[in-house]
Scaffold this motif. Structure first.
Motif, mmCIF file in Angstrom:
data_model
loop_
_atom_site.group_PDB
_atom_site.id
_atom_site.type_symbol
_atom_site.label_atom_id
_atom_site.label_comp_id
_atom_site.label_asym_id
_atom_site.label_seq_id
_atom_site.Cartn_x
_atom_site.Cartn_y
_atom_site.Cartn_z
ATOM 1 N N CYS A 116 0.840 -1.196 0.000
ATOM 2 C CA CYS A 116 0.000 0.000 0.000
ATOM 3 C C CYS A 116 0.875 1.246 0.000
ATOM 4 N N HIS A 117 0.379 2.289 -0.626
ATOM 5 C CA HIS A 117 1.090 3.562 -0.623
ATOM 6 C C HIS A 117 1.156 4.133 0.782
ATOM 7 N N ASN A 118 0.119 3.848 1.566
ATOM 8 C CA ASN A 118 0.047 4.311 2.947
ATOM 9 C C ASN A 118 -0.529 3.183 3.800
ATOM 10 N N VAL A 119 0.271 2.624 4.686
ATOM 11 C CA VAL A 119 -0.195 1.493 5.491
ATOM 12 C C VAL A 119 -1.230 1.911 6.530
ATOM 13 N N ASN A 120 -1.432 3.217 6.681
ATOM 14 C CA ASN A 120 -2.465 3.709 7.600
ATOM 15 C C ASN A 120 -3.738 4.122 6.868
ATOM 16 N N SER A 121 -3.810 3.857 5.574
ATOM 17 C CA SER A 121 -4.997 4.211 4.795
ATOM 18 C C SER A 121 -6.169 3.320 5.176
ATOM 19 N N ASP A 122 -7.376 3.777 4.822
ATOM 20 C CA ASP A 122 -8.575 2.974 5.097
ATOM 21 C C ASP A 122 -8.495 1.622 4.401
ATOM 22 N N LEU A 181 -0.915 -9.687 4.592
ATOM 23 C CA LEU A 181 0.167 -8.890 5.149
ATOM 24 C C LEU A 181 0.245 -7.568 4.394
ATOM 25 N N THR A 182 0.344 -6.470 5.112
ATOM 26 C CA THR A 182 0.429 -5.166 4.455
ATOM 27 C C THR A 182 1.784 -4.532 4.717
ATOM 28 N N ILE A 183 2.380 -4.006 3.655
ATOM 29 C CA ILE A 183 3.633 -3.266 3.765
ATOM 30 C C ILE A 183 3.481 -1.967 2.983
ATOM 31 N N GLU A 184 4.333 -1.024 3.272
ATOM 32 C CA GLU A 184 4.275 0.264 2.567
ATOM 33 C C GLU A 184 5.259 0.273 1.415
ATOM 34 N N VAL A 185 4.756 0.572 0.230
ATOM 35 C CA VAL A 185 5.611 0.713 -0.949
ATOM 36 C C VAL A 185 5.189 1.975 -1.696
ATOM 37 N N LEU A 235 6.463 3.949 -4.831
ATOM 38 C CA LEU A 235 7.374 3.724 -5.951
ATOM 39 C C LEU A 235 8.264 4.920 -6.255
ATOM 40 N N LEU A 236 8.011 6.044 -5.588
ATOM 41 C CA LEU A 236 8.906 7.194 -5.717
ATOM 42 C C LEU A 236 10.018 7.169 -4.668
ATOM 43 N N LYS A 237 9.935 6.217 -3.731
ATOM 44 C CA LYS A 237 10.918 6.147 -2.649
ATOM 45 C C LYS A 237 11.689 4.833 -2.730
ATOM 46 N N GLU A 238 12.951 4.940 -3.097
ATOM 47 C CA GLU A 238 13.797 3.763 -3.289
ATOM 48 C C GLU A 238 13.871 2.905 -2.041
ATOM 49 N N GLU A 239 13.859 3.569 -0.848
ATOM 50 C CA GLU A 239 14.019 2.802 0.383
ATOM 51 C C GLU A 239 12.839 1.873 0.643
ATOM 52 N N THR A 240 11.621 2.243 0.191
ATOM 53 C CA THR A 240 10.472 1.355 0.400
ATOM 54 C C THR A 240 10.528 0.160 -0.548
ATOM 55 N N ILE A 241 11.111 0.360 -1.724
ATOM 56 C CA ILE A 241 11.292 -0.746 -2.668
ATOM 57 C C ILE A 241 12.311 -1.737 -2.103
ATOM 58 N N THR A 242 13.402 -1.205 -1.567
ATOM 59 C CA THR A 242 14.416 -2.065 -0.941
ATOM 60 C C THR A 242 13.835 -2.821 0.245
ATOM 61 N N HIS A 243 13.002 -2.122 1.030
ATOM 62 C CA HIS A 243 12.373 -2.769 2.187
ATOM 63 C C HIS A 243 11.449 -3.900 1.744
ATOM 64 N N ALA A 244 10.691 -3.689 0.657
ATOM 65 C CA ALA A 244 9.804 -4.737 0.151
ATOM 66 C C ALA A 244 10.600 -5.978 -0.251
ATOM 67 N N TYR A 245 11.730 -5.760 -0.911
ATOM 68 C CA TYR A 245 12.590 -6.886 -1.299
ATOM 69 C C TYR A 245 13.094 -7.633 -0.075
ATOM 70 N N GLN A 246 13.562 -6.884 0.938
ATOM 71 C CA GLN A 246 14.106 -7.510 2.133
ATOM 72 C C GLN A 246 13.014 -8.246 2.911
ATOM 73 N N TYR A 247 11.827 -7.634 2.978
ATOM 74 C CA TYR A 247 10.695 -8.249 3.673
ATOM 75 C C TYR A 247 10.340 -9.585 3.020
ATOM 76 N N LEU A 248 10.260 -9.592 1.704
ATOM 77 C CA LEU A 248 9.904 -10.805 0.977
ATOM 78 C C LEU A 248 11.007 -11.852 1.088
ATOM 79 N N THR A 249 12.259 -11.418 0.995
ATOM 80 C CA THR A 249 13.390 -12.345 1.113
ATOM 81 C C THR A 249 13.394 -13.031 2.479
#
Length: 328
Positions: free
Chosen positions: A55-61, A76-80, A82-96
């Motif tokens: 989700c773009h915002n994990v606190n969204s409705d 499972l919800t995570i914040e991604v 796509l304009l923020k490289e760190e959230t993309i890296t976090h998604a990769y690490q979370y999935l790994t």
């Protein structure tokens, strides 16, 4: 010969056998706050899959509703962003980490659904607006996919790229958006040929228009204000009433809508085939008959006729119409 037969059955749309989904099948879907992404996350959860809803915002409705849906730890919800490289890296690490923690998990699919859209003639749109659409829809999608490709390759998962009819036929007042979706379409085709040799299917999924049930245009009036503020005196005078009527027409799609408004059983059946067929088609197009007729005409008519048909298809105010109405 096997490769030729495989290509033939994909071309004629033979679906092959269906793969059974279980909690071991993990799917990551982007843009799950509302609209199609939210609907796909709920649908994949109903298929008994383990869903990572980006989700773009994990606190969204929408994110909150997805978390409340689950009582089996499969949503499972995570914040991604796509304009923020760190959230993309976090998604990769979370999935790994998730896949390494439980060896029974199988990364079944990445669904690139997140996107942004801004209505307005190209001269109107600010650099921030058309760069945002390219950066999110194309570059952000590419960056996330590149990060996840080693995992997808290892698990022989598949990539489903949500594109648009705008990637098949450009529409007026959606130039940068159409450019981004056309870019996705051809990137998808190139990636499909590259990844097939590794057992990774890459699928173009064209879902049709449902902007009235999505929040992709929720900030349209904010975008319009930014355009108007950036106009010079000549542009304000020339576009004046036309700009005002154009954006008044778009008020129906502006503003935030409840996240769970979109549900289309026919579309979900096609998505199911794209996700679970052992021999999926390379492209799925979901559209009403009106779209089919127009797409056929676009293929056989000269450009001048296609332009006229496209303007009629959009059914939006034009400069000539507004000026003519003011002279009456």
């Amino acid at each position: 010969m096997t490769s030729l037969w495989y290509t033939l059955i994909k071309t004629i749309g033979y679906g092959g056998k269906k793969l059974k989904m279980t909690p071991k099948n993990v799917i990551l879907i982007t843009g799950c706050d509302s609209g199609l992404g939210h609907s796909l996350a709920m649908y994949c959860h109903s298929l008994n899959m383990t869903v990572i809803s980006a989700c773009h915002n994990v606190n969204s409705d929408g994110a909150r509703l997805l978390r409340e849906l689950d009582d089996s730890k499969r949503m499972l919800t995570i914040e991604v962003d796509l304009l923020k490289e760190e959230t993309i890296t976090h998604a990769y690490q979370y999935l790994t980490d998730m896949l390494h923690t439980n060896n029974e998990y199988q990364l079944t699919a990445l669904v690139n659904n997140a996107g942004v859209m801004c209505f307005g003639e190209f001269e109107w749109q600010t650099e921030d607006q058309f760069e945002m659409q390219i950066n999110v829809n194309v570059l952000g999608t590419m960056r996330l996919t590149k990060q996840l490709l080693p995992l997808l390759r290892y698990h022989r998962g598949r990539i489903i790229n949500i594109t648009s009819h705008c990637g098949l036929q450009a529409l007026p007042a959606l130039g940068p958006y159409a450019a981004s979706k056309a870019a996705l379409r051809f990137w998808n085709d190139s990636l499909r040929m590259e990844m097939r040799q590794y057992g990774v299917e890459v699928i173009n999924f064209v879902p049709g228009s449902f902007v009235q049930y999505s929040n992709i245009s929720a900030r349209q009036q904010d975008h319009a204000k930014a355009m108007l503020d950036a106009f010079n005196d000549e542009q304000r005078q020339f576009y004046g009433d036309y700009f005002k009527q154009f954006n008044n027409y778009l008020t129906v799609i502006s503003g935030f809508k409840p996240p769970n408004q979109f549900y289309d059983t026919s579309l979900l059946r096609k998505f199911n085939n794209a996700l679970t067929s052992s021999v999926p088609q390379t492209m799925y197009i979901h559209e009403p008959w009106r779209y089919k007729v127009y797409r056929f005409l676009f293929c056989i008519c000269p450009a001048s006729i296609v332009d006229l048909l496209t303007v009629r298809f959009c059914a939006m105010p034009t400069y000539q119409q507004v000026m003519a109405s003011l002279k009456r």
